[in-house]
Enzyme design. Structure first.
Site, PDB file in Angstrom:
ATOM      1  N   PRO A 106       0.826  -1.216   0.000  1.00  0.00           N
ATOM      2  CA  PRO A 106       0.000   0.000   0.000  1.00  0.00           C
ATOM      3  C   PRO A 106       0.857   1.262   0.000  1.00  0.00           C
ATOM      4  O   PRO A 106       1.885   1.314   0.673  1.00  0.00           O
ATOM      5  CB  PRO A 106      -0.792  -0.113   1.304  1.00  0.00           C
ATOM      6  N   GLY A 108       2.410   4.475   1.006  1.00  0.00           N
ATOM      7  CA  GLY A 108       2.564   5.097   2.314  1.00  0.00           C
ATOM      8  C   GLY A 108       2.948   4.126   3.407  1.00  0.00           C
ATOM      9  O   GLY A 108       3.238   4.533   4.514  1.00  0.00           O
ATOM     10  N   CYS A 109       2.982   2.832   3.110  1.00  0.00           N
ATOM     11  CA  CYS A 109       3.450   1.852   4.100  1.00  0.00           C
ATOM     12  C   CYS A 109       4.965   1.754   4.021  1.00  0.00           C
ATOM     13  O   CYS A 109       5.520   1.712   2.933  1.00  0.00           O
ATOM     14  CB  CYS A 109       2.881   0.471   3.801  1.00  0.00           C
ATOM     15  N   VAL A 110       5.619   1.722   5.164  1.00  0.00           N
ATOM     16  CA  VAL A 110       7.077   1.584   5.132  1.00  0.00           C
ATOM     17  C   VAL A 110       7.511   0.301   5.826  1.00  0.00           C
ATOM     18  O   VAL A 110       6.730  -0.341   6.497  1.00  0.00           O
ATOM     19  CB  VAL A 110       7.794   2.783   5.768  1.00  0.00           C
TER      20      VAL A 110
END
Lengths: 110, 99, 133
Positions: A106, A108-110
């Protein structure tokens, strides 16, 4: 990196996400789930299929907050909450379920 | 001579400048964001229409399609595919990309 | 740290600020439109008061019927329809930019608020942070 499913070698990124969305099949999903120690039940499939439909419609994998809300809208409040979704996918409903659904990580997921 | 323009006429003045500098018999090919310059009902179409009798104007079809502009092409502008792009370059002794 | 990053940090203290993302570029000729959209999606996690403005060639980002198969680039236009689910509902489109390009609101793929340049400028001036792409 790559995974082997049914005699075929499928390319993945360094975190195990499929590189080519078109490579995905239910067998591929089961293979990725197995590697993640997720035992796919009907409830798991419900979320995975939901994610695939969401991606088809919007061309992105939803952020976890958006996923939770959208699941609640479609499948009811007893499923649209983080507790339920984290029980199904302990490493995060967005990250882990997206991987099994063959979607990119997704945004913006880190 | 083939002139190639790739920027929207609303963002850069390259299309206007190119049309002003294209001699009789020249060809102008619009690609990427410049394909908006090949569409109707907008403030920039007058300049292109004015040039149509003097120069041949082409627009790259896949770029029009990508932008949802395929149905709005100005009459007289010829839509080409990638093979047509190659043909245009081959047919003209020189080509110039307007940056 | 940039000013925008500091403003995002202020949110940790529960301060809600007004962020406006200004989109001025057409979708595929440059990477700005896609990158801008990704920034908007990421920043949605910070629960700020977010609005998007579309002006100049930025209005082309919202045109219905985009088909990118032929240029082998991802068609990200459906993603604008996901913004509502991210609680981003303030989409402002400048009337002058639409008109100059022969476009009307019903040719856009999401519901937007069309407003004149003066009104858009007024809203821009109300913001705490304006980020342009």
């Amino acid at each position: 990196m790559a995974i082997e499913v049914g005699g075929k070698t499928l390319e993945t990124d360094e975190e195990g996400y499929l590189v080519n969305l078109a490579d995905w099949t239910e067998d591929v999903a089961n293979a990725i789930a197995k590697a993640e120690n997720v035992d796919m039940s009907g409830n798991h499939w419900e979320v995975v299929n939901f994610l695939r439909e969401y991606y088809n419609e919007y061309q992105i994998a939803p952020a976890v907050r958006v996923l939770t809300k959208a699941i609640g809208k479609k499948l009811g409040p007893d499923k649209g909450n983080s507790k339920y979704l984290y029980e199904l996918f302990p490493y995060g409903p967005a990250k882990q379920a997206c991987k099994i659904a063959g979607l990119p990580k997704p945004t913006g997921c880190v | 001579m083939l002139h190639i323009v790739n920027k929207s006429p609303f963002e850069k003045t390259t299309l206007a400048s190119c049309l002003a500098h294209a001699g009789p018999g020249a060809a102008v090919l619009l690609i990427e964001d410049a394909v908006y310059g090949a569409t109707t009902l907008n403030a920039a179409e007058g300049a292109l229409k004015g040039a149509l009798g003097r120069v041949a104007v082409y627009a790259l079809g896949p770029d029009l399609e990508a932008r949802g502009m395929k149905e709005r092409v100005i009459e007289g502008v010829k839509v080409v595919d990638y093979a047509g792009f190659v043909d245009l370059v081959a047919e003209h002794k020189t080509s110039q990309s307007w940056l | 740290m940039t000013e925008a990053a500091m403003d995002l940090e202020a949110e940790a203290a529960g301060v809600v600020k007004k962020f406006m993302y200004v989109n001025r570029k057409a979708p595929y000729g440059t990477i700005y439109a896609l990158e801008g959209l990704e920034v908007v999606l990421i920043s949605a996690a910070f629960d700020q008061d977010v609005s998007l403005a579309f002006l100049d060639d930025g209005v082309y980002q919202l045109v219905k019927g985009q088909q990118t198969k032929g240029i082998e680039v991802k068609n990200f236009s459906p993603t604008y329809r996901a913004l509502e689910g991210y609680d981003i509902e303030k989409l402002y489109v400048e009337r002058e930019s639409l008109e100059a390009r022969g476009l009307t609101a019903d040719q856009l793929l999401v519901p937007v608020e069309v407003m004149g340049r003066d009104e858009l400028v007024r809203r821009m001036e109300e913001q705490d942070v304006v980020i342009a792409f």
